[in-house]
Design a protein around this motif. Structure first.
Motif, PDB file in Angstrom:
ATOM      1  N   GLN A 112     -59.882  25.218  84.773  1.00 46.60           N
ATOM      2  CA  GLN A 112     -59.256  24.543  85.956  1.00 46.60           C
ATOM      3  C   GLN A 112     -58.961  23.141  85.975  1.00 46.60           C
ATOM      4  N   GLY A 113     -59.429  22.344  84.933  1.00 47.96           N
ATOM      5  CA  GLY A 113     -59.018  21.062  84.783  1.00 47.96           C
ATOM      6  C   GLY A 113     -59.732  20.046  85.648  1.00 47.96           C
ATOM      7  N   ALA A 114     -60.972  20.397  86.487  1.00 45.01           N
ATOM      8  CA  ALA A 114     -61.748  19.611  87.181  1.00 45.01           C
ATOM      9  C   ALA A 114     -62.495  18.724  85.757  1.00 45.01           C
ATOM     10  N   ARG A 115     -63.060  17.789  86.462  1.00 45.25           N
ATOM     11  CA  ARG A 115     -64.018  16.857  85.426  1.00 45.25           C
ATOM     12  C   ARG A 115     -65.256  17.522  85.346  1.00 45.25           C
ATOM     13  N   LEU A 116     -65.627  17.833  84.099  1.00 49.87           N
ATOM     14  CA  LEU A 116     -67.040  18.483  83.854  1.00 49.87           C
ATOM     15  C   LEU A 116     -67.961  17.102  83.644  1.00 49.87           C
ATOM     16  N   LYS A 117     -69.166  17.639  84.222  1.00 49.68           N
ATOM     17  CA  LYS A 117     -70.272  16.563  84.034  1.00 49.68           C
ATOM     18  C   LYS A 117     -71.087  17.072  83.106  1.00 49.68           C
ATOM     19  N   VAL A 118     -71.381  16.320  81.955  1.00 43.70           N
ATOM     20  CA  VAL A 118     -71.838  16.589  80.780  1.00 43.70           C
ATOM     21  C   VAL A 118     -73.153  15.526  80.423  1.00 43.70           C
ATOM     22  N   ALA A 119     -74.221  16.250  80.477  1.00 44.47           N
ATOM     23  CA  ALA A 119     -75.462  15.350  80.054  1.00 44.47           C
ATOM     24  C   ALA A 119     -75.657  15.506  78.569  1.00 44.47           C
ATOM     25  N   THR A 120     -76.057  14.361  77.947  1.00 43.85           N
ATOM     26  CA  THR A 120     -76.327  14.259  76.595  1.00 43.85           C
ATOM     27  C   THR A 120     -77.024  13.054  76.266  1.00 43.85           C
ATOM     28  N   LYS A 121     -77.547  13.115  74.851  1.00 44.70           N
ATOM     29  CA  LYS A 121     -78.184  12.029  74.122  1.00 44.70           C
ATOM     30  C   LYS A 121     -76.936  11.419  73.217  1.00 44.70           C
ATOM     31  N   HIS A 136     -61.361  16.709  80.587  1.00 44.10           N
ATOM     32  CA  HIS A 136     -62.049  15.477  81.056  1.00 44.10           C
ATOM     33  C   HIS A 136     -63.386  15.412  81.398  1.00 44.10           C
ATOM     34  N   VAL A 137     -64.103  14.843  81.032  1.00 43.36           N
ATOM     35  CA  VAL A 137     -65.614  14.720  81.235  1.00 43.36           C
ATOM     36  C   VAL A 137     -66.270  13.460  81.901  1.00 43.36           C
ATOM     37  N   ASP A 138     -67.132  13.451  82.488  1.00 40.01           N
ATOM     38  CA  ASP A 138     -68.004  12.446  82.868  1.00 40.01           C
ATOM     39  C   ASP A 138     -69.235  12.474  82.187  1.00 40.01           C
ATOM     40  N   ILE A 139     -69.661  11.738  81.237  1.00 44.82           N
ATOM     41  CA  ILE A 139     -70.725  11.715  80.382  1.00 44.82           C
ATOM     42  C   ILE A 139     -71.938  11.030  81.093  1.00 44.82           C
ATOM     43  N   ILE A 140     -73.050  11.760  80.972  1.00 41.54           N
ATOM     44  CA  ILE A 140     -74.306  11.119  81.555  1.00 41.54           C
ATOM     45  C   ILE A 140     -75.433  11.185  80.462  1.00 41.54           C
ATOM     46  N   MET A 146     -82.567  17.144  77.849  1.00 43.22           N
ATOM     47  CA  MET A 146     -81.558  17.529  78.396  1.00 43.22           C
ATOM     48  C   MET A 146     -81.302  18.855  79.095  1.00 43.22           C
ATOM     49  N   GLU A 147     -81.970  19.768  78.690  1.00 44.59           N
ATOM     50  CA  GLU A 147     -81.855  21.109  78.901  1.00 44.59           C
ATOM     51  C   GLU A 147     -82.269  21.276  80.344  1.00 44.59           C
ATOM     52  N   LEU A 148     -83.069  20.199  81.129  1.00 45.13           N
ATOM     53  CA  LEU A 148     -83.092  20.414  82.556  1.00 45.13           C
ATOM     54  C   LEU A 148     -81.941  19.988  83.316  1.00 45.13           C
ATOM     55  N   ALA A 149     -81.020  18.924  82.904  1.00 41.65           N
ATOM     56  CA  ALA A 149     -79.831  18.657  83.622  1.00 41.65           C
ATOM     57  C   ALA A 149     -79.184  19.821  84.313  1.00 41.65           C
ATOM     58  N   PRO A 150     -78.654  20.694  83.698  1.00 44.88           N
ATOM     59  CA  PRO A 150     -77.739  21.877  84.632  1.00 44.88           C
ATOM     60  C   PRO A 150     -78.652  22.539  85.518  1.00 44.88           C
ATOM     61  N   VAL A 152     -80.896  21.369  87.514  1.00 44.33           N
ATOM     62  CA  VAL A 152     -81.135  20.707  88.784  1.00 44.33           C
ATOM     63  C   VAL A 152     -79.943  19.985  89.340  1.00 44.33           C
ATOM     64  N   GLY A 153     -78.765  20.379  88.644  1.00 43.12           N
ATOM     65  CA  GLY A 153     -77.561  19.795  89.321  1.00 43.12           C
ATOM     66  C   GLY A 153     -77.015  18.513  88.654  1.00 43.12           C
ATOM     67  N   LEU A 154     -77.764  17.989  87.779  1.00 43.51           N
ATOM     68  CA  LEU A 154     -77.227  16.835  87.242  1.00 43.51           C
ATOM     69  C   LEU A 154     -75.913  16.862  86.482  1.00 43.51           C
ATOM     70  N   ALA A 155     -75.895  18.008  85.773  1.00 38.38           N
ATOM     71  CA  ALA A 155     -74.555  18.118  85.102  1.00 38.38           C
ATOM     72  C   ALA A 155     -74.227  19.505  84.884  1.00 38.38           C
ATOM     73  N   ASP A 156     -72.862  19.889  84.446  1.00 41.98           N
ATOM     74  CA  ASP A 156     -72.345  21.211  84.673  1.00 41.98           C
ATOM     75  C   ASP A 156     -72.821  22.089  82.877  1.00 41.98           C
ATOM     76  N   ALA A 157     -72.647  20.758  82.089  1.00 49.96           N
ATOM     77  CA  ALA A 157     -73.053  21.248  80.698  1.00 49.96           C
ATOM     78  C   ALA A 157     -74.001  20.198  80.069  1.00 49.96           C
ATOM     79  N   ILE A 158     -74.652  20.693  79.043  1.00 52.97           N
ATOM     80  CA  ILE A 158     -75.136  19.580  78.158  1.00 52.97           C
ATOM     81  C   ILE A 158     -74.453  19.958  76.729  1.00 52.97           C
ATOM     82  N   VAL A 159     -74.756  18.646  75.855  1.00 50.02           N
ATOM     83  CA  VAL A 159     -74.506  18.648  74.403  1.00 50.02           C
ATOM     84  C   VAL A 159     -75.736  18.380  73.803  1.00 50.02           C
ATOM     85  N   ASP A 160     -76.156  19.326  72.903  1.00 49.21           N
ATOM     86  CA  ASP A 160     -77.605  19.149  72.397  1.00 49.21           C
ATOM     87  C   ASP A 160     -77.780  19.878  71.014  1.00 49.21           C
TER      88      ASP A 160
END
Ligand code: PRT
Ligand code: MG
Length: 213
Positions: A112-121, A136-140, A146-150, A152-160
């Motif tokens: 889709q090309g929408a910005r992906l919210k990615v939570a990570t250390k 395109h990503v917004d890094i949180i 990290m596993e909690l983030a998706p 509870v709606g904090l992120a779409d994806a995690i990198v872990d």
């Protein structure tokens, strides 16, 4: 000449014991049960300092420790300035992955090309991975869980990091992309390598001879 080795508690310490043994080094205490941050060894001129895994490169960079052992994840995030990295120790192995909640259509979200919210250390690794894919990503930035983030709606994806996959499964997440294979490396302060070559070189050789297959 005194040799100071920076290690973190937990899996790296456990998996480093056989390497230390190959170099004739036995810690005088177990950092899991001792509260001491400086641990003597059987060799009067070798000591261990116990630091957070992500702080190992910093101690070695500034020469507060001559040697250290750190994960490839930690070394990439640190950047590696001032560090000589002679040896992949093949310990504390795992994989850096992208994971999402079970049922989340990752392929569609990326297309889709929408910005992906990615939570990570690991913002640096995550940023480079998605930049290379043109996503395109917004890094949180998070410091753990990290596993909690998706969930509870904090992120779409995690990198872990993933080892057995048990943590992902327990939290209803699935891995959707493999980014890097991770293991731990020996890092050496570049100035110490020159000044203490006669002390450090035999330790490097002993470690190299004891690297697990
Ligand atoms: O715990 P702390 O915040 O102090 O620091 P840290 O988590 O960086 O240290 P530590 O000792 O946990 O990890 C040190 C190094 O071990 C990391 O830098 C990695 O290079 C390596 N390593 C190997 C791992 C794992 N395997 C691993 N599974 N580090 C972390 N994990 C975590 C992962 O983040 C996830 O939460 O374990 C969980 C997943 O494990 P599985 O088995 O359920 O998939
Ligand atoms: Mg940890």
């Amino acid at each position: 000449m005194t040799l100071t080795i920076a290690l973190s508690k937990g899996r790296i310490f456990e998996e480093t014991l056989p390497l230390l043994a190959a170099a004739g080094i036995t810690p005088a205490e177990n950092p899991e049960s001792s509260r001491k941050l400086i641990i003597d060894t059987n060799l009067p001129d070798v000591r261990l300092v116990i630091v957070r895994a992500s702080d190992v490169p910093t101690y070695v960079q500034y020469g507060a420790a001559d040697l250290g052992i750190a994960g490839r994840d930690v070394l990439i995030e640190h950047g590696g300035a001032g560090l000589y990295q002679p040896l992949d120790l093949n310990i504390a192995k795992c994989r850096m992955m992208v994971a999402v909640e079970n049922g989340f259509d990752y392929e569609a979200a990326v297309k889709q090309g929408a910005r992906l919210k990615v939570a990570t250390k690991y913002p640096r690794i995550a940023r480079e991975h998605f930049a290379a894919k043109g996503v395109h990503v917004d890094i949180i930035k998070l410091y753990g869980s990290m596993e909690l983030a998706p969930l509870v709606g904090l992120a779409d994806a995690i990198v872990d990091l993933v080892s057995t996959g048990g943590t992902l499964r327990a939290n209803n997440l699935v891995a959707v992309e493999h980014i890097l294979d991770i293991s731990s490396r020996l890092v050496v302060n570049q100035a110490a390598l020159k000044l203490k070559y006669a002390t450090i070189q035999p330790v490097l050789e002993a470690f190299a001879s004891a690297v697990p297959a």
